[in-house]
Design a protein around this motif. Structure first.
Motif, short mmCIF file in Angstrom:
data_model
loop_
_atom_site.label_atom_id
_atom_site.label_comp_id
_atom_site.label_asym_id
_atom_site.label_seq_id
_atom_site.Cartn_x
_atom_site.Cartn_y
_atom_site.Cartn_z
N LEU A 88 0.89 -1.14 0.06
CA LEU A 88 0.09 0.03 0.14
C LEU A 88 0.87 1.20 0.16
O LEU A 88 1.95 1.38 0.94
N PHE A 89 0.82 2.34 -0.88
CA PHE A 89 1.23 3.40 -0.99
C PHE A 89 0.38 4.71 -0.81
O PHE A 89 -0.87 4.67 -1.36
N LEU A 90 0.78 5.66 -0.52
CA LEU A 90 0.01 7.00 -0.33
C LEU A 90 0.95 7.95 -1.34
O LEU A 90 2.01 8.09 -1.24
N ILE A 91 0.12 8.47 -2.32
CA ILE A 91 0.63 9.40 -3.52
C ILE A 91 -0.05 10.56 -3.12
O ILE A 91 -0.98 10.78 -3.05
N LEU A 92 1.14 11.46 -2.89
CA LEU A 92 0.84 12.90 -2.62
C LEU A 92 1.28 13.69 -4.18
O LEU A 92 2.18 13.37 -4.52
N PHE A 93 0.24 14.76 -4.22
CA PHE A 93 0.53 15.25 -5.58
C PHE A 93 0.23 16.75 -5.41
O PHE A 93 -0.59 17.16 -4.67
N MET A 94 0.75 17.62 -6.27
CA MET A 94 0.67 19.09 -6.35
C MET A 94 0.69 19.43 -7.55
O MET A 94 1.81 19.55 -8.37
N HIS A 95 -0.16 20.31 -8.21
CA HIS A 95 -0.40 21.00 -9.50
C HIS A 95 -0.30 22.52 -9.27
O HIS A 95 -1.02 22.81 -8.31
#
Length: 110
Positions: A88-95
């Motif tokens: 299980l992974f947590l993917i954090l993103f910012m645009h």
């Protein structure tokens, strides 16, 4: 005239990817500067009850009639869970998107 700059930075150690582009266009007496930015970070987690940051949206629009300038800025942050190879992974993103419009005066050049 049109100038383009692209950056693609990947860090496998920090599990981070950064994509950025800048574009400068001079047409019909107007200068447009557009900056796009994307950051993605992948973190392994143990369970879905882990703290997940709240989504975030910020929008700013400014118009200066005296200076003949306009600015637009938008930032979006979010996160999601993903499963790969049973982990299980947590993917954090910012645009982010930043656009500047201005009138080109005589004698000004990039």
């Amino acid at each position: 005239m049109r100038d383009l700059i692209f950056k693609n930075l990947t860090s496998y150690d920090k599990k981070r990817k950064i994509l950025a582009s800048s574009e400068i266009m001079d047409t019909q007496g107007m200068r447009r500067i557009i900056h796009r930015h994307f950051v993605c970070i992948v973190k392994p987690v143990q369970d879905t009850n882990a703290d997940k940051p709240l989504p975030y949206l910020y929008v700013l629009k400014k118009k200066g009639n005296l200076e003949h300038k306009e600015k637009f800025f938008c930032r979006i942050k979010g996160s999601l869970f993903a499963v790969a190879n049973g982990r299980l992974f947590l993917i954090l993103f910012m645009h982010s998107l930043k656009i500047d419009f201005s009138v080109i005066t005589q004698g000004s050049a990039v």
